[in-house]
Scaffold this active site. Sequence first.
Site, PDB file in Angstrom:
ATOM      1  N   GLU A 180      23.853  30.426 -55.855  1.00 12.06           N
ATOM      2  CA  GLU A 180      22.793  30.510 -56.926  1.00 12.06           C
ATOM      3  C   GLU A 180      23.660  31.876 -57.814  1.00 12.06           C
ATOM      4  O   GLU A 180      23.336  32.027 -59.003  1.00 12.06           O
ATOM      5  CB  GLU A 180      21.794  31.365 -56.434  1.00 12.06           C
ATOM      6  CG  GLU A 180      21.032  30.371 -55.616  1.00 12.06           C
ATOM      7  CD  GLU A 180      19.446  30.775 -55.054  1.00 12.06           C
ATOM      8  OE1 GLU A 180      19.773  31.395 -54.031  1.00 12.06           O
ATOM      9  OE2 GLU A 180      18.326  30.308 -55.304  1.00 12.06           O
ATOM     10  N   GLU A 185      18.879  25.674 -48.012  1.00  8.49           N
ATOM     11  CA  GLU A 185      17.635  26.457 -47.556  1.00  8.49           C
ATOM     12  C   GLU A 185      16.812  25.612 -46.843  1.00  8.49           C
ATOM     13  O   GLU A 185      15.904  26.325 -45.943  1.00  8.49           O
ATOM     14  CB  GLU A 185      17.016  27.267 -48.670  1.00  8.49           C
ATOM     15  CG  GLU A 185      17.865  28.740 -48.936  1.00  8.49           C
ATOM     16  CD  GLU A 185      19.124  28.246 -50.055  1.00  8.49           C
ATOM     17  OE1 GLU A 185      19.244  26.953 -50.400  1.00  8.49           O
ATOM     18  OE2 GLU A 185      19.606  29.044 -50.451  1.00  8.49           O
TER      19      GLU A 185
HETATM   20  N1  COA Z   1      24.741  34.015 -42.406  1.00  5.16           N
HETATM   21  C1  COA Z   1      25.196  34.603 -41.730  1.00  5.16           C
HETATM   22  N2  COA Z   1      26.380  34.258 -41.117  1.00  5.16           N
HETATM   23  C2  COA Z   1      26.981  33.212 -41.590  1.00  5.16           C
HETATM   24  C3  COA Z   1      26.466  32.601 -42.508  1.00  5.16           C
HETATM   25  C4  COA Z   1      25.386  32.815 -43.148  1.00  5.16           C
HETATM   26  N3  COA Z   1      24.830  32.315 -44.188  1.00  5.16           N
HETATM   27  N4  COA Z   1      27.393  31.801 -42.766  1.00  5.16           N
HETATM   28  C5  COA Z   1      28.695  31.740 -41.955  1.00  5.16           C
HETATM   29  N5  COA Z   1      28.448  32.627 -41.022  1.00  5.16           N
HETATM   30  C6  COA Z   1      29.109  33.417 -40.061  1.00  5.16           C
HETATM   31  C7  COA Z   1      29.033  32.323 -38.770  1.00  5.16           C
HETATM   32  O1  COA Z   1      27.846  32.889 -38.171  1.00  5.16           O
HETATM   33  C8  COA Z   1      30.136  32.632 -37.966  1.00  5.16           C
HETATM   34  O2  COA Z   1      30.217  33.898 -37.559  1.00  5.16           O
HETATM   35  P1  COA Z   1      30.518  34.273 -36.173  1.00  5.16           P
HETATM   36  O3  COA Z   1      32.262  33.949 -36.202  1.00  5.16           O
HETATM   37  O4  COA Z   1      30.272  35.524 -35.760  1.00  5.16           O
HETATM   38  O5  COA Z   1      30.062  33.229 -35.358  1.00  5.16           O
HETATM   39  C9  COA Z   1      31.291  32.790 -39.210  1.00  5.16           C
HETATM   40  O6  COA Z   1      30.456  32.998 -40.649  1.00  5.16           O
HETATM   41  C10 COA Z   1      32.148  31.403 -39.728  1.00  5.16           C
HETATM   42  O7  COA Z   1      31.101  30.319 -39.808  1.00  5.16           O
HETATM   43  P2  COA Z   1      31.098  29.020 -39.027  1.00  5.16           P
HETATM   44  O8  COA Z   1      29.679  28.413 -39.060  1.00  5.16           O
HETATM   45  O9  COA Z   1      31.670  29.168 -37.577  1.00  5.16           O
HETATM   46  O10 COA Z   1      32.064  28.271 -39.797  1.00  5.16           O
HETATM   47  P3  COA Z   1      31.838  26.627 -40.112  1.00  5.16           P
HETATM   48  O11 COA Z   1      33.384  26.220 -40.750  1.00  5.16           O
HETATM   49  O12 COA Z   1      31.888  25.865 -38.770  1.00  5.16           O
HETATM   50  O13 COA Z   1      30.698  26.295 -41.058  1.00  5.16           O
HETATM   51  C11 COA Z   1      29.181  26.508 -42.727  1.00  5.16           C
HETATM   52  C12 COA Z   1      30.605  26.655 -42.406  1.00  5.16           C
HETATM   53  C13 COA Z   1      29.093  27.241 -44.208  1.00  5.16           C
HETATM   54  C14 COA Z   1      28.997  24.983 -42.968  1.00  5.16           C
HETATM   55  C15 COA Z   1      28.408  27.200 -42.010  1.00  5.16           C
HETATM   56  O14 COA Z   1      28.798  28.642 -41.581  1.00  5.16           O
HETATM   57  C16 COA Z   1      26.856  27.400 -42.310  1.00  5.16           C
HETATM   58  O15 COA Z   1      26.247  26.352 -42.445  1.00  5.16           O
HETATM   59  N6  COA Z   1      26.435  28.405 -42.682  1.00  5.16           N
HETATM   60  C17 COA Z   1      25.162  28.874 -43.234  1.00  5.16           C
HETATM   61  C18 COA Z   1      24.887  28.311 -44.836  1.00  5.16           C
HETATM   62  C19 COA Z   1      23.408  28.510 -45.344  1.00  5.16           C
HETATM   63  O16 COA Z   1      22.595  27.843 -44.542  1.00  5.16           O
HETATM   64  N7  COA Z   1      23.282  29.080 -46.279  1.00  5.16           N
HETATM   65  C20 COA Z   1      21.841  29.676 -46.953  1.00  5.16           C
HETATM   66  C21 COA Z   1      21.549  30.833 -46.438  1.00  5.16           C
HETATM   67  S1  COA Z   1      19.803  31.167 -46.980  1.00  5.16           S
END
Ligand code: COA
Length: 263
Positions: A115, A135
């Site tokens: 966004e 989301e």
């Molecule tokens: N909020 C909080 N923490 C987040 C985050 C978010 N939106 N996105 C990633 N992180 C954190 C993870 O919890 C992890 O932290 P940790 O090492 O302390 O456990 C770190 O960032 C690395 O992320 P990880 O999920 O292990 O990496 P990945 O390569 O396996 O996956 C994503 C990457 C982006 C696909 C996955 O992190 C994800 O789906 N994130 C959420 C995206 C989302 O829904 N955004 C909209 C929010 S409203």
Amino acid sequence: MTSNFKSIQIKIDKGIARLIFNRPDQLNAMNRQMMEEIIEGIVLINDDERARVAVISGSGRAFMAGADIKEYGNQTPEEFKSFQERGKQLYDAIENASIPWIAAINGFALGGGFEIALACDLILASGSAVMGLPEVFLSLIPGGGATQRLIRKIGINRVKEMLFTGGRYEAKTLMEWGIVNHVFAPEVFEEEVTRYAEKLTRRSMKSIAQLKRLANLSLTEASFGERINEEGKAVAQLFFSEEAQQAIQDFINKNEKKCSDGK
Ligand code: COA
């Protein structure tokens, strides 16, 4: 320039201001503190006369993986509401700036990260960037304007697909759809972004400010006639500026020289 930021970095060099999200271990997920810093950083850049163009990017393997979901888990209704309200100021500060803001998407740009990019004037993406609005997987919807800003860029069928599925999209696909301006190979991404930003620093800031204002005006409820009138006023104002008069004279003098040189 202030160095008290914890979650972002700000740099200005040769007319290019850079705002870098800097929580790489959390994929630059935006918590409240980071949001406040981003807003402060945007305002600082907008107010800095050295900045002719601004570039936002993320450190590490993400641009921004969205709002900090872990912080969401502890928010009271009032805190959540205030987070959303404050977010609007972030997007407005980018859209209402007189300088162009470029989102340089180096990796994941999801949810609020995507966004922020949508509020920017231009989106440059690395070939390895991944973007989307996930989301719906949290039984939420985007709260940073995507449901309304996306439709200004692409057709409703694609908007609905992105929102309903929460899917992740490659940069190339979103360039074909008209959301991303250019895709560069990951190994040359940073230098291509710099080259692109440098190009804009060589353009008239006054012209760009008016062009941005008028382009954004075209998306408002103002009538076509009003918008065309605004364009007329702006070009007349620019025409009589010292900068434009000089550029016109330089062009004429160059041509006269070419003629007298027989070219
Ligand atoms: N909020 C909080 N923490 C987040 C985050 C978010 N939106 N996105 C990633 N992180 C954190 C993870 O919890 C992890 O932290 P940790 O090492 O302390 O456990 C770190 O960032 C690395 O992320 P990880 O999920 O292990 O990496 P990945 O390569 O396996 O996956 C994503 C990457 C982006 C696909 C996955 O992190 C994800 O789906 N994130 C959420 C995206 C989302 O829904 N955004 C909209 C929010 S409203």
